[in-house]
Scaffold this motif. Sequence first.
Motif, PDB file in Angstrom:
ATOM      1  N   GLU A 258       0.847  -1.186   0.000  1.00 54.05           N
ATOM      2  CA  GLU A 258       0.000   0.000   0.000  1.00 54.05           C
ATOM      3  C   GLU A 258       0.885   1.240   0.000  1.00 54.05           C
ATOM      4  N   MET A 259       0.494   2.202  -0.779  1.00 59.75           N
ATOM      5  CA  MET A 259       1.277   3.428  -0.869  1.00 59.75           C
ATOM      6  C   MET A 259       1.173   4.226   0.424  1.00 59.75           C
ATOM      7  N   PRO A 260       2.215   4.988   0.792  1.00 59.54           N
ATOM      8  CA  PRO A 260       2.186   5.747   2.050  1.00 59.54           C
ATOM      9  C   PRO A 260       1.092   6.818   2.023  1.00 59.54           C
ATOM     10  N   MET A 261       0.524   7.055   3.194  1.00 61.46           N
ATOM     11  CA  MET A 261      -0.585   7.996   3.314  1.00 61.46           C
ATOM     12  C   MET A 261      -0.162   9.323   3.925  1.00 61.46           C
ATOM     13  N   THR A 262       0.919   9.331   4.716  1.00 52.59           N
ATOM     14  CA  THR A 262       1.343  10.559   5.390  1.00 52.59           C
ATOM     15  C   THR A 262       2.649  11.070   4.794  1.00 52.59           C
ATOM     16  N   VAL A 263       2.998  12.293   5.177  1.00 53.24           N
ATOM     17  CA  VAL A 263       4.230  12.908   4.672  1.00 53.24           C
ATOM     18  C   VAL A 263       5.451  12.182   5.220  1.00 53.24           C
ATOM     19  N   VAL A 264       5.392  11.798   6.497  1.00 54.12           N
ATOM     20  CA  VAL A 264       6.518  11.104   7.110  1.00 54.12           C
ATOM     21  C   VAL A 264       6.754   9.760   6.429  1.00 54.12           C
ATOM     22  N   GLN A 265       5.682   9.042   6.155  1.00 53.30           N
ATOM     23  CA  GLN A 265       5.830   7.756   5.469  1.00 53.30           C
ATOM     24  C   GLN A 265       6.388   7.933   4.052  1.00 53.30           C
ATOM     25  N   SER A 266       5.967   8.993   3.373  1.00 56.59           N
ATOM     26  CA  SER A 266       6.504   9.253   2.034  1.00 56.59           C
ATOM     27  C   SER A 266       7.995   9.591   2.095  1.00 56.59           C
ATOM     28  N   MET A 267       8.391  10.399   3.078  1.00 57.21           N
ATOM     29  CA  MET A 267       9.813  10.721   3.228  1.00 57.21           C
ATOM     30  C   MET A 267      10.623   9.475   3.574  1.00 57.21           C
ATOM     31  N   LYS A 268      10.095   8.655   4.451  1.00 59.25           N
ATOM     32  CA  LYS A 268      10.793   7.420   4.829  1.00 59.25           C
ATOM     33  C   LYS A 268      10.934   6.480   3.638  1.00 59.25           C
ATOM     34  N   THR A 354       9.073  11.260  13.295  1.00 59.84           N
ATOM     35  CA  THR A 354       8.465  12.471  12.748  1.00 59.84           C
ATOM     36  C   THR A 354       9.392  13.071  11.703  1.00 59.84           C
ATOM     37  N   ALA A 355       8.918  14.128  11.057  1.00 58.11           N
ATOM     38  CA  ALA A 355       9.731  14.782  10.027  1.00 58.11           C
ATOM     39  C   ALA A 355      11.001  15.378  10.621  1.00 58.11           C
ATOM     40  N   GLU A 356      10.943  15.838  11.887  1.00 62.46           N
ATOM     41  CA  GLU A 356      12.129  16.408  12.524  1.00 62.46           C
ATOM     42  C   GLU A 356      13.102  15.341  12.994  1.00 62.46           C
ATOM     43  N   SER A 357      12.577  14.179  13.422  1.00 61.91           N
ATOM     44  CA  SER A 357      13.449  13.131  13.953  1.00 61.91           C
ATOM     45  C   SER A 357      14.149  12.312  12.877  1.00 61.91           C
ATOM     46  N   LEU A 358      13.817  12.554  11.610  1.00 60.31           N
ATOM     47  CA  LEU A 358      14.464  11.783  10.541  1.00 60.31           C
ATOM     48  C   LEU A 358      15.950  12.097  10.424  1.00 60.31           C
ATOM     49  N   GLU A 359      16.354  13.312  10.821  1.00 64.47           N
ATOM     50  CA  GLU A 359      17.748  13.735  10.676  1.00 64.47           C
ATOM     51  C   GLU A 359      18.476  13.824  12.005  1.00 64.47           C
ATOM     52  N   ILE A 360      17.868  13.353  13.078  1.00 60.34           N
ATOM     53  CA  ILE A 360      18.521  13.417  14.384  1.00 60.34           C
ATOM     54  C   ILE A 360      19.698  12.442  14.412  1.00 60.34           C
ATOM     55  N   GLY A 361      20.840  12.919  14.841  1.00 56.58           N
ATOM     56  CA  GLY A 361      22.003  12.057  15.029  1.00 56.58           C
ATOM     57  C   GLY A 361      22.892  11.915  13.830  1.00 56.58           C
ATOM     58  N   TYR A 362      22.565  12.569  12.684  1.00 63.41           N
ATOM     59  CA  TYR A 362      23.409  12.437  11.496  1.00 63.41           C
ATOM     60  C   TYR A 362      24.360  13.622  11.431  1.00 63.41           C
ATOM     61  N   ALA A 363      25.656  13.358  11.445  1.00 63.52           N
ATOM     62  CA  ALA A 363      26.642  14.439  11.423  1.00 63.52           C
ATOM     63  C   ALA A 363      27.728  14.234  10.380  1.00 63.52           C
ATOM     64  N   ALA A 364      27.723  13.124   9.624  1.00 62.24           N
ATOM     65  CA  ALA A 364      28.774  12.860   8.640  1.00 62.24           C
ATOM     66  C   ALA A 364      28.632  13.813   7.461  1.00 62.24           C
ATOM     67  N   PRO A 365      29.732  14.411   6.993  1.00 60.70           N
ATOM     68  CA  PRO A 365      29.643  15.351   5.868  1.00 60.70           C
ATOM     69  C   PRO A 365      29.528  14.668   4.510  1.00 60.70           C
ATOM     70  N   TYR A 366      29.678  13.368   4.459  1.00 61.04           N
ATOM     71  CA  TYR A 366      29.618  12.644   3.188  1.00 61.04           C
ATOM     72  C   TYR A 366      29.076  11.241   3.453  1.00 61.04           C
ATOM     73  N   SER A 367      28.716  10.563   2.377  1.00 65.18           N
ATOM     74  CA  SER A 367      28.227   9.187   2.464  1.00 65.18           C
ATOM     75  C   SER A 367      29.384   8.243   2.138  1.00 65.18           C
ATOM     76  N   TRP A 368      29.870   7.531   3.144  1.00 65.33           N
ATOM     77  CA  TRP A 368      31.001   6.621   2.913  1.00 65.33           C
ATOM     78  C   TRP A 368      30.620   5.527   1.925  1.00 65.33           C
ATOM     79  N   ARG A 369      29.348   5.156   1.892  1.00 62.07           N
ATOM     80  CA  ARG A 369      28.903   4.106   0.977  1.00 62.07           C
ATOM     81  C   ARG A 369      29.046   4.555  -0.469  1.00 62.07           C
ATOM     82  N   ASN A 370      28.684   5.795  -0.772  1.00 60.22           N
ATOM     83  CA  ASN A 370      28.770   6.287  -2.138  1.00 60.22           C
ATOM     84  C   ASN A 370      30.215   6.545  -2.551  1.00 60.22           C
ATOM     85  N   VAL A 371      31.051   7.005  -1.625  1.00 61.28           N
ATOM     86  CA  VAL A 371      32.480   7.162  -1.937  1.00 61.28           C
ATOM     87  C   VAL A 371      33.106   5.808  -2.251  1.00 61.28           C
ATOM     88  N   TYR A 372      32.744   4.801  -1.495  1.00 62.18           N
ATOM     89  CA  TYR A 372      33.246   3.438  -1.724  1.00 62.18           C
ATOM     90  C   TYR A 372      32.823   2.938  -3.103  1.00 62.18           C
TER      91      TYR A 372
END
Length: 545
Positions: A258-268, A354-372
């Motif tokens: 089922e497709m997401p119904m809320t904004v948070v689910q769509s962002m996730k 929530t929309a605010e908690s999606l970015e809590i705790g992320y501090a890396a300036p780059y994605s190590w996975r994409n650099v790899y």
Amino acid sequence: MEELKNLKMEKRIKAGLSPLDEDTLEITKNMRASSPPASASDLLETQNHKRNKIFRRSLMKQSSLDDHDSLTMELESGVVDGNGDEVVELSEFDERRPAENGESQIFTTFQHKINSPPPAPLPLPRGLPWKPKVRLRDIDVFLKNARIKFIGYIFDDDRESLAGLPQPIHEGVKTLKEHMYTSLADLQIEKEEEIARNPFSAKEDDIELTPTEILYQAMLPSLPQYMIALLKILLAAAPTSKAKTDSINIMSDVLPEEMPMTVVQSMKLGLDVNRHKEIIVKAVSAILLLLLKHFKLNHVCQFEFMSQHLVFANCIPLVLKFFNQNIMGYVGATNMIPILDFPACVIGDQPELTAESLEIGYAAPYSWRNVYSCINLLRILNKLTKWKHSRIMMLVVFKSAPILKRTLKVRHAMMQLYVLKLLKMQTKYLGRQWRKSNMKTISAIYAKVRHHLNDDWAFGNDLDARPWDFQGEECALRASVDRFNNRRYTNNSKDDEYEPVDNCLSSVLGSSYDLSENFKKHYALWLEQEVFNVSIDWVKLLLVK
């Protein structure tokens, strides 16, 4: 990679070669990333900035240079050294200076900055990071040119006699031999050439059933299909690829029923889809790189067989298409939710998503996975094109130079190293104007990439880089690889030309052949046309030439 390094060391010692004393991973750890070369827009902006500044200085009176306000105005536009490059800007200094410094102290500091010469740069480590290498073929070419110039004769396969050559040539040959590097692939190619010349007398080495050998034997019948399947998955997961109906569905494990119904689910869901693509690119690129490295270590013909099928499946334009994007945005992408990652997802109480908690705790300036993933794809491209003039020309035809130059914006030492290697390969084909306008890139190649003595890489003087021989080069490589596979992994190991021929007349006439019904039906007509009506000169037939 550490296990692969140890395995390579063991094989070199077993083959009687000197062990490697340089490791790419260790050297790049101590290598400083270069500043990216300026783009065309940056150069135009700098030129306009300097032109406006010169025009403003021409309108000033000489007496006004002693005025504090006019000096401050000059400093706001930046201090310029003798080469026309900006040294420092006032806005940057204002941000870095402590708050307690007064205006007069700042003015005194900058006045001293202008009157005094620019400070000497910090001393760089002396020497290049790599030891230069020399191939056996480089020594042959050097001696051939020297003998033609000073003696007028050529001695094939003679690298010892230096009679008639001047002393500087003796010293040059000695230096070349000191830096000569023999790889396992060179020994394996020599063995294959010996077996091709003497198919009956040359003895082949016993096949060691290593895990890589067992894997190659299992993959050999369907290896082209495996390579195409992996590249299709890589194409479907590439950020630049557009959704098509006939492409592989790699999102079946991510998309919900089922497709997401809320904004948070769509962002996730959006973050999860992008993260899923990144993981697929990382996995496929690592699989291809490990297969290439292990096959090359096991036998160079296995590596060439896989490489050719990757090239035939358009791996080179696919990798270039992958890098033809906003590479800085791809490297800096944050397609992850820190509170849902391990171990945060199992430690303590889980906050509400929530929309605010999606970015809590992320501090890396780059994605190590994409650099790899980017480093893996660049290494694959290097392995496919190294010492292959026809494939290097493919890089030139697909206009890879501006794409690779944009990739240099990522200030990562190992990533820049492999980009500079790819640019070094094709520099001789890009023309004098490209070299003239990209001198910073040429300087970076000199400073970071390993040098091969007598390697005329910056100019188009290489006799082997003849465009009319490119197709013949690939065909010869294909024939050598097919001969290797037929000899080692099929029952019909011998060539048909070496099979015995039955010359006995009685056995040839006495053997039975199945004739078609059509031939039996018109047998009388065949006798009439081909036997009775054809006159045979038996005297000429019996003459021995």
